[in-house]
Design a protein around this motif. Structure first.
Motif, PDB file in Angstrom:
ATOM      1  N   LEU A  19     -23.324   6.986 102.234  1.00  0.00           N
ATOM      2  CA  LEU A  19     -23.209   6.276 101.116  1.00  0.00           C
ATOM      3  C   LEU A  19     -21.841   5.300 101.210  1.00  0.00           C
ATOM      4  O   LEU A  19     -21.431   4.383 100.909  1.00  0.00           O
ATOM      5  N   THR A  20     -20.840   6.145 101.803  1.00  0.00           N
ATOM      6  CA  THR A  20     -19.491   5.543 101.967  1.00  0.00           C
ATOM      7  C   THR A  20     -19.571   4.308 102.920  1.00  0.00           C
ATOM      8  O   THR A  20     -18.920   3.324 102.745  1.00  0.00           O
ATOM      9  N   ASP A  23     -21.080   1.662 100.928  1.00  0.00           N
ATOM     10  CA  ASP A  23     -20.347   0.785 100.237  1.00  0.00           C
ATOM     11  C   ASP A  23     -19.493  -0.103 100.517  1.00  0.00           C
ATOM     12  O   ASP A  23     -19.027  -0.919  99.970  1.00  0.00           O
ATOM     13  N   PRO A  27     -22.720  -5.928  98.024  1.00  0.00           N
ATOM     14  CA  PRO A  27     -23.816  -5.722  97.677  1.00  0.00           C
ATOM     15  C   PRO A  27     -25.152  -6.786  97.372  1.00  0.00           C
ATOM     16  O   PRO A  27     -25.980  -6.498  97.221  1.00  0.00           O
ATOM     17  N   GLU A  31     -27.414  -2.926  98.851  1.00  0.00           N
ATOM     18  CA  GLU A  31     -27.113  -1.994  97.968  1.00  0.00           C
ATOM     19  C   GLU A  31     -27.661  -0.152  98.170  1.00  0.00           C
ATOM     20  O   GLU A  31     -28.631  -0.254  98.868  1.00  0.00           O
ATOM     21  N   GLU A  33     -28.029   3.428  96.251  1.00  0.00           N
ATOM     22  CA  GLU A  33     -28.158   4.251  95.119  1.00  0.00           C
ATOM     23  C   GLU A  33     -28.499   5.680  95.596  1.00  0.00           C
ATOM     24  O   GLU A  33     -29.427   6.000  96.452  1.00  0.00           O
TER      25      GLU A  33
END
Length: 110
Positions: A19-20, A23, A27, A31, A33
């Motif tokens: 996720l890092t 990020d 976006p 993306e 989630e």
């Protein structure tokens, strides 16, 4: 020795790392989630890379590029390796899927 607490800790760390890295993307390009036991990376094209826990067998499953790969944690190398012995590693595989989906490199934090 793997137990539930250790598995949960290893999965949480793996998901956080993915996720890092995701990020850092615009976006509009990719993306990320996270929902419980799953991380979904979605490219602008709508194509996805799904990283999911497989708690019954203490694995992580990744679906992307038309394939599904199961990864088991290897204590000796301290990495998640595919369970078929193809030499695939979780983070490298996810990065390859993201590169295929976006044309951009997924860079993990140190």
């Amino acid at each position: 020795m793997m137990d539930e607490a250790r598995y949960n800790s290893l999965v949480a760390a793996a998901f956080k790392r993915i996720l890092t890295a995701a990020d850092a993307f615009d976006p509009d390009v990719l993306e990320a989630e996270a929902t419980g036991d799953k991380v979904t990376l979605t490219a602008a094209s709508g194509e996805k890379c799904i990283i999911n826990t497989q708690r019954a067998v203490w694995q992580v499953w990744v679906a992307g590029q038309g394939q599904g790969i199961h990864f088991s944690y290897d204590d000796a190398s301290r990495t998640w390796k595919d369970d078929k012995g193809k030499g695939l590693e979780l983070f490298a595989f996810v990065a390859g899927v993201v590169k295929h989906l976006t044309g951009e490199a997924l860079t993990y934090p140190s």
